[in-house]
Scaffold this motif. Structure first.
Motif, PDB file in Angstrom:
ATOM      1  N   ILE A   1       0.839  -1.194   0.000  1.00  0.00           N
ATOM      2  CA  ILE A   1       0.000   0.000   0.000  1.00  0.00           C
ATOM      3  C   ILE A   1       0.878   1.250   0.000  1.00  0.00           C
ATOM      4  O   ILE A   1       0.653   2.201  -0.763  1.00  0.00           O
ATOM      5  CB  ILE A   1      -0.936   0.008   1.230  1.00  0.00           C
ATOM      6  CG1 ILE A   1      -1.901  -1.182   1.169  1.00  0.00           C
ATOM      7  CG2 ILE A   1      -1.712   1.321   1.309  1.00  0.00           C
ATOM      8  CD1 ILE A   1      -2.771  -1.326   2.401  1.00  0.00           C
ATOM      9  N   LEU A   2       1.904   1.237   0.828  1.00  0.00           N
ATOM     10  CA  LEU A   2       2.798   2.385   0.911  1.00  0.00           C
ATOM     11  C   LEU A   2       3.549   2.607  -0.396  1.00  0.00           C
ATOM     12  O   LEU A   2       3.751   3.753  -0.818  1.00  0.00           O
ATOM     13  CB  LEU A   2       3.795   2.189   2.062  1.00  0.00           C
ATOM     14  CG  LEU A   2       3.180   2.204   3.473  1.00  0.00           C
ATOM     15  CD1 LEU A   2       4.198   1.705   4.487  1.00  0.00           C
ATOM     16  CD2 LEU A   2       2.716   3.604   3.835  1.00  0.00           C
ATOM     17  N   TYR A   3       3.923   1.507  -1.057  1.00  0.00           N
ATOM     18  CA  TYR A   3       4.647   1.632  -2.329  1.00  0.00           C
ATOM     19  C   TYR A   3       3.777   2.331  -3.365  1.00  0.00           C
ATOM     20  O   TYR A   3       4.238   3.214  -4.103  1.00  0.00           O
ATOM     21  CB  TYR A   3       5.074   0.262  -2.824  1.00  0.00           C
ATOM     22  CG  TYR A   3       6.014   0.298  -4.005  1.00  0.00           C
ATOM     23  CD1 TYR A   3       7.369   0.534  -3.825  1.00  0.00           C
ATOM     24  CD2 TYR A   3       5.533   0.103  -5.306  1.00  0.00           C
ATOM     25  CE1 TYR A   3       8.238   0.572  -4.906  1.00  0.00           C
ATOM     26  CE2 TYR A   3       6.391   0.138  -6.393  1.00  0.00           C
ATOM     27  CZ  TYR A   3       7.743   0.372  -6.188  1.00  0.00           C
ATOM     28  OH  TYR A   3       8.603   0.415  -7.269  1.00  0.00           O
ATOM     29  N   GLY A   4       2.489   1.959  -3.391  1.00  0.00           N
ATOM     30  CA  GLY A   4       1.585   2.618  -4.323  1.00  0.00           C
ATOM     31  C   GLY A   4       1.348   4.070  -3.950  1.00  0.00           C
ATOM     32  O   GLY A   4       1.320   4.951  -4.814  1.00  0.00           O
ATOM     33  N   GLN A   5       1.178   4.359  -2.670  1.00  0.00           N
ATOM     34  CA  GLN A   5       0.951   5.731  -2.228  1.00  0.00           C
ATOM     35  C   GLN A   5       2.130   6.630  -2.564  1.00  0.00           C
ATOM     36  O   GLN A   5       1.952   7.797  -2.912  1.00  0.00           O
ATOM     37  CB  GLN A   5       0.679   5.755  -0.723  1.00  0.00           C
ATOM     38  CG  GLN A   5      -0.671   5.176  -0.321  1.00  0.00           C
ATOM     39  CD  GLN A   5      -0.865   5.189   1.188  1.00  0.00           C
ATOM     40  OE1 GLN A   5       0.081   5.354   1.957  1.00  0.00           O
ATOM     41  NE2 GLN A   5      -2.101   4.990   1.626  1.00  0.00           N
ATOM     42  N   GLN A   6       3.334   6.087  -2.433  1.00  0.00           N
ATOM     43  CA  GLN A   6       4.533   6.885  -2.649  1.00  0.00           C
ATOM     44  C   GLN A   6       4.998   6.868  -4.099  1.00  0.00           C
ATOM     45  O   GLN A   6       5.964   7.550  -4.445  1.00  0.00           O
ATOM     46  CB  GLN A   6       5.675   6.384  -1.745  1.00  0.00           C
ATOM     47  CG  GLN A   6       5.380   6.557  -0.274  1.00  0.00           C
ATOM     48  CD  GLN A   6       6.486   5.999   0.632  1.00  0.00           C
ATOM     49  OE1 GLN A   6       6.270   5.791   1.806  1.00  0.00           O
ATOM     50  NE2 GLN A   6       7.667   5.786   0.077  1.00  0.00           N
TER      51      GLN A   6
ATOM     52  N   GLU B   1      -0.654   5.654   9.145  1.00  0.00           N
ATOM     53  CA  GLU B   1      -0.398   7.097   9.093  1.00  0.00           C
ATOM     54  C   GLU B   1       1.001   7.440   9.599  1.00  0.00           C
ATOM     55  O   GLU B   1       1.512   8.510   9.314  1.00  0.00           O
ATOM     56  CB  GLU B   1      -1.440   7.853   9.921  1.00  0.00           C
ATOM     57  CG  GLU B   1      -2.868   7.779   9.389  1.00  0.00           C
ATOM     58  CD  GLU B   1      -3.570   6.503   9.798  1.00  0.00           C
ATOM     59  OE1 GLU B   1      -4.691   6.259   9.303  1.00  0.00           O
ATOM     60  OE2 GLU B   1      -2.991   5.735  10.611  1.00  0.00           O
ATOM     61  N   ASN B   2       1.602   6.534  10.337  1.00  0.00           N
ATOM     62  CA  ASN B   2       2.937   6.760  10.880  1.00  0.00           C
ATOM     63  C   ASN B   2       3.985   5.900  10.185  1.00  0.00           C
ATOM     64  O   ASN B   2       5.090   5.716  10.696  1.00  0.00           O
ATOM     65  CB  ASN B   2       2.953   6.478  12.399  1.00  0.00           C
ATOM     66  CG  ASN B   2       4.235   6.933  13.066  1.00  0.00           C
ATOM     67  OD1 ASN B   2       4.681   8.056  12.870  1.00  0.00           O
ATOM     68  ND2 ASN B   2       4.848   6.047  13.845  1.00  0.00           N
TER      69      ASN B   2
END
Length: 436
Positions: free
Chosen positions: A360-365, A398-399
């Motif tokens: 998820i973080l990879y896609g968000q970033q 979120e963190n």
């Protein structure tokens, strides 16, 4: 509102910013803080006194700051950033540094206060007018309650040559939500002249009274059941502990000789006015812990934070040897908890294993490192905490963020704010540089 994630009667020895960030939101009823006043002085207790070894400086430079604080404020609190810039232009870089350190802490203090909560900020003319503007920016000018002038007594020696002598300190009072905050009206005794002039009638039982008209009827107001004068914003009936030659008469019993110690009567009035029995009081610059002692005496819960281990030693001594205060058993029952760790917030829903958020973080970033902003394959990333868990950060998404191996190594156990500042020092492009 969340329950506190710490126990009553806790004293932390650590930077209060780390502790505040680890506290649950909306769990504190009242905050009193007596921070350094930015006087460019160093304070130390006399050798041989109860507070011997207590020391703190009140000189502020940019080297005292985590430089990333300025970036955080500029990004999330533009009004405060403008104030800090103005302070540098109108006063000095030292004042800007002092206010920056105060701002990041006051932001957290507002978060931990309940909607019914109140904060009392003790200051003096050195930085008081800048702090008033800062409190307006953080709490909202509509939530300003009052400005208390505490008369500390005129000094006979060292008369200033070009201005009137200093005789008061200021306490700024703000509510989280004005009109919803706790306030219990306090009263001060009538002066002797007032009693003589107004309560001049005596009934058959020898009770003094005055007559008043209410709804067309004449009634008697008796002196012995009158509460006194409702408290106003100028407090002249509580003396300072110190004079130019020592302590005030009658104050010796509570003296620790801690630099800047305040009288119990002052804190007792604040606590009784703005909290109820059983409420939680926080002092994030607790020093010799007068606010904690006063809260205990008033039947409130309390927690304190001070960067010096001397605070824990002093409050234990005051509670252990506080026979005049009726508190000796508190220490002997070992009810005071001393901590150095950072509390972990429990007011957010418990997260899943943080490493499972990697995709998820990879896609968000968009495949970019949040430090250097370079693109990498997903296997080259490490899931990292924006605020480390050792500093109160949680495992919530979120963190969390993805960092490349180099940025993760540079960051270590520091915050993301620190990483960005460090990358700038190393000449590596950061998020701010890319978007500029």
């Amino acid at each position: 509102m969340a329950e506190p994630n710490f126990t009553n009667r806790t004293l932390w020895t650590k930077d209060n910013l780390d502790i505040l960030r680890g506290m649950n939101s909306e769990c504190v009823d009242l905050i009193y803080l007596d921070p350094p006043f930015s006087k460019n002085k160093a304070y130390a207790a006399p050798i041989g006194s109860k507070a011997a070894g207590a020391w703190f400086k009140d000189t502020w430079t940019l080297s005292d700051l985590d430089m990333a604080w300025m970036g955080l404020i500029a990004d999330e609190h533009p009004a405060i950033a403008e104030l800090l810039h103005a302070a540098k232009l109108t006063h000095s870089k030292g004042m800007q540094s002092y206010l920056t350190a105060m701002a990041v802490r006051l932001i957290e203090m507002k978060r931990v206060l309940k909607p019914t909560g109140t904060i009392y900020l003790h200051c003096d003319p050195t930085a008081g007018h800048y702090l008033k503007a800062m409190m307006d920016a953080i709490f909202g000018e509509q939530n300003f309650v009052t400005e208390i002038a505490w008369y500390i007594g005129a000094r006979s020696g060292n008369i200033p040559r070009y201005k009137p002598g200093k005789a008061h300190e200021t306490i700024l009072v703000y509510a989280v939500k004005y009109g919803k905050h706790t306030y219990n009206v306090q009263y001060t005794p009538y002066s002797e002249s007032y009693k003589k002039n107004w309560f001049r009638h005596v009934d058959e039982d020898g009770r003094y009274y005055r007559t008043r008209t209410r709804k067309g009827k004449v009634i008697r107001q008796y002196l012995d059941v009158s509460p006194g004068v409702a408290l106003h914003d100028t407090w002249m009936d509580i003396s300072h502990l110190y004079t130019s030659s020592g302590w005030f008469p009658g104050k010796r019993v509570e003296m620790t000789e801690y630099p800047t110690q305040k009288p119990l009567a002052l804190l007792d009035r604040i606590i009784r006015a703005s909290s109820n029995e059983g409420d939680l009081v926080l002092d994030p610059f607790c020093g010799c812990a007068t606010a904690c002692v006063a809260a205990e005496l008033a039947g409130r819960k309390w927690v304190g934070i001070d960067i010096s281990p001397k605070a824990v030693e002093l409050v234990n001594k005051r509670l252990a040897h506080g026979a005049p205060l009726g508190m000796g058993s508190l220490f002997h029952n070992r009810l005071v908890t001393a901590r150095e760790d950072v509390p972990r917030r429990t007011d957010i829903e418990a997260p899943i294993d943080y490493r499972k958020h990697k995709h998820i973080l990879y896609g968000q970033q968009g495949g970019q490192c949040t430090g250097c902003r370079n693109w990498f394959y997903i296997q080259n990333f490490t899931v990292d905490h924006v605020v480390p868990r050792s500093r109160g950060g949680t495992d919530h998404i979120e963190n969390l963020q993805l960092l490349c191996a180099h940025c993760n190594s540079v960051k270590g156990d520091q915050t993301q704010e620190w990483l960005i500042a460090r990358l700038r020092e190393l000449g590596i492009a950061t998020r701010e540089a890319v978007t500029a």
